[in-house]
Write an enzyme that holds these catalytic residues in place. Structure first.
Site, PDB file in Angstrom:
ATOM      1  N   ASN A  46       0.847  -1.198   0.000  1.00  0.00           N
ATOM      2  CA  ASN A  46       0.000   0.000   0.000  1.00  0.00           C
ATOM      3  C   ASN A  46       0.881   1.247   0.000  1.00  0.00           C
ATOM      4  O   ASN A  46       1.941   1.287   0.647  1.00  0.00           O
ATOM      5  CB  ASN A  46      -1.007  -0.007   1.162  1.00  0.00           C
ATOM      6  CG  ASN A  46      -0.393  -0.123   2.527  1.00  0.00           C
ATOM      7  OD1 ASN A  46       0.664  -0.735   2.693  1.00  0.00           O
ATOM      8  ND2 ASN A  46      -1.036   0.456   3.519  1.00  0.00           N
ATOM      9  N   VAL A  47       0.444   2.241  -0.754  1.00  0.00           N
ATOM     10  CA  VAL A  47       1.201   3.481  -0.900  1.00  0.00           C
ATOM     11  C   VAL A  47       0.260   4.627  -0.554  1.00  0.00           C
ATOM     12  O   VAL A  47      -0.640   4.958  -1.333  1.00  0.00           O
ATOM     13  CB  VAL A  47       1.750   3.628  -2.336  1.00  0.00           C
ATOM     14  CG1 VAL A  47       2.591   4.903  -2.451  1.00  0.00           C
ATOM     15  CG2 VAL A  47       2.577   2.412  -2.746  1.00  0.00           C
ATOM     16  N   GLU A  48       0.470   5.193   0.653  1.00  0.00           N
ATOM     17  CA  GLU A  48      -0.411   6.270   1.113  1.00  0.00           C
ATOM     18  C   GLU A  48       0.146   7.624   0.655  1.00  0.00           C
ATOM     19  O   GLU A  48       1.291   7.738   0.217  1.00  0.00           O
ATOM     20  CB  GLU A  48      -0.528   6.211   2.647  1.00  0.00           C
ATOM     21  CG  GLU A  48      -1.186   4.921   3.100  1.00  0.00           C
ATOM     22  CD  GLU A  48      -1.456   4.860   4.599  1.00  0.00           C
ATOM     23  OE1 GLU A  48      -0.965   5.719   5.349  1.00  0.00           O
ATOM     24  OE2 GLU A  48      -2.177   3.925   5.017  1.00  0.00           O
ATOM     25  N   CYS A  57      -4.041   0.788  -2.628  1.00  0.00           N
ATOM     26  CA  CYS A  57      -3.962  -0.434  -1.825  1.00  0.00           C
ATOM     27  C   CYS A  57      -2.890  -1.380  -2.368  1.00  0.00           C
ATOM     28  O   CYS A  57      -2.533  -1.331  -3.558  1.00  0.00           O
ATOM     29  CB  CYS A  57      -5.298  -1.171  -1.859  1.00  0.00           C
ATOM     30  SG  CYS A  57      -6.608  -0.350  -0.963  1.00  0.00           S
ATOM     31  N   GLU A  59      -3.110  -4.526  -3.012  1.00  0.00           N
ATOM     32  CA  GLU A  59      -3.604  -5.431  -4.064  1.00  0.00           C
ATOM     33  C   GLU A  59      -3.493  -4.768  -5.430  1.00  0.00           C
ATOM     34  O   GLU A  59      -3.068  -5.386  -6.417  1.00  0.00           O
ATOM     35  CB  GLU A  59      -5.062  -5.811  -3.807  1.00  0.00           C
ATOM     36  CG  GLU A  59      -5.299  -6.618  -2.551  1.00  0.00           C
ATOM     37  CD  GLU A  59      -5.537  -5.746  -1.311  1.00  0.00           C
ATOM     38  OE1 GLU A  59      -4.994  -4.627  -1.230  1.00  0.00           O
ATOM     39  OE2 GLU A  59      -6.263  -6.216  -0.414  1.00  0.00           O
ATOM     40  N   CYS A  90     -10.353  -4.705   0.100  1.00  0.00           N
ATOM     41  CA  CYS A  90     -11.448  -3.736   0.153  1.00  0.00           C
ATOM     42  C   CYS A  90     -12.330  -3.889  -1.094  1.00  0.00           C
ATOM     43  O   CYS A  90     -11.973  -4.567  -2.060  1.00  0.00           O
ATOM     44  CB  CYS A  90     -10.898  -2.317   0.262  1.00  0.00           C
ATOM     45  SG  CYS A  90     -10.270  -1.647  -1.291  1.00  0.00           S
ATOM     46  N   CYS A  93     -10.726  -2.983  -4.465  1.00  0.00           N
ATOM     47  CA  CYS A  93      -9.761  -3.998  -4.918  1.00  0.00           C
ATOM     48  C   CYS A  93     -10.479  -5.249  -5.417  1.00  0.00           C
ATOM     49  O   CYS A  93     -10.040  -5.891  -6.375  1.00  0.00           O
ATOM     50  CB  CYS A  93      -8.775  -4.336  -3.807  1.00  0.00           C
ATOM     51  SG  CYS A  93      -7.598  -3.000  -3.512  1.00  0.00           S
TER      52      CYS A  93
HETATM   53  N1  THU Z   1      -5.409  -1.279   2.458  1.00  0.00           N
HETATM   54  C1  THU Z   1      -4.861  -2.109   1.514  1.00  0.00           C
HETATM   55  O1  THU Z   1      -3.712  -1.947   1.128  1.00  0.00           O
HETATM   56  N2  THU Z   1      -5.636  -3.106   1.043  1.00  0.00           N
HETATM   57  C2  THU Z   1      -6.935  -3.341   1.414  1.00  0.00           C
HETATM   58  O2  THU Z   1      -7.590  -4.177   0.822  1.00  0.00           O
HETATM   59  C3  THU Z   1      -7.511  -2.589   2.523  1.00  0.00           C
HETATM   60  C4  THU Z   1      -6.768  -1.381   2.944  1.00  0.00           C
HETATM   61  C5  THU Z   1      -4.589  -0.192   2.982  1.00  0.00           C
HETATM   62  C6  THU Z   1      -5.011   1.175   2.508  1.00  0.00           C
HETATM   63  C7  THU Z   1      -4.475   2.061   3.601  1.00  0.00           C
HETATM   64  O3  THU Z   1      -3.135   2.399   3.285  1.00  0.00           O
HETATM   65  C8  THU Z   1      -4.461   1.180   4.851  1.00  0.00           C
HETATM   66  O4  THU Z   1      -4.665  -0.150   4.386  1.00  0.00           O
HETATM   67  C9  THU Z   1      -5.523   1.533   5.860  1.00  0.00           C
HETATM   68  O5  THU Z   1      -6.761   1.623   5.265  1.00  0.00           O
END
Ligand code: THU
Length: 134
Positions: A46-48, A57, A59, A90, A93
């Protein structure tokens, strides 16, 4: 051919590469796919972003990497996070996975970092009545 243990090991190695300074939720995903008869794995984290809505996300990171490597079809999805319970993909995804996972019985395996909890599912279970024109 990559086995489950190798993939889990690959997830563990990459989990801390997650860029998640805002949520602290580290996630790494792996997609298994075939190119010219050879089984391959692509990983993504995941890259915020400080503009929170731009977060990608794990995935979808993994899928982007796989497409770049020639992937057209996913045969398995793995997800690991640093949370005590496994997290499942999520909704967004799940729809993106639908684009590439033709077999609704293909495995979706979610594990925690400690590797003492595992949740196994399928796309058919995660997203019934999916929107798909193919
Ligand atoms: N996140 C994912 O990488 N995949 C998911 O299916 C659910 C959420 C990440 C997004 C965000 O960076 C962190 O989890 C918290 O929501």
């Amino acid at each position: 051919m990559p086995n489950k243990q190798e993939i889990i090991q690959g997830l563990k190695q990459r989990l801390t590469f997650s860029h998640s300074p805002y949520s602290g939720v580290q996630v790494v995903a792996a997609v298994v796919y075939e190119v010219e008869g050879k089984e391959c794995i692509a990983y993504g984290v995941n890259v915020e972003n400080v503009s929170y809505g731009l977060t990608v996300c794990a995935e979808r990171s993994a899928i982007s990497m796989a497409v770049t490597n020639g992937m057209t079809s996913i045969t398995a999805l793995y997800v690991m996070s640093n949370q005590s319970d496994p997290i499942s993909p999520c909704g967004a995804c799940r729809q993106v996975v639908t684009e590439f996972m033709q077999d609704e019985q293909a495995p979706v395996l979610c594990v925690n970092e400690a590797l003492n909890k595992e949740w196994k599912s399928t796309l058919g279970h995660l997203l019934p009545n999916r929107f798909d024109l193919s």
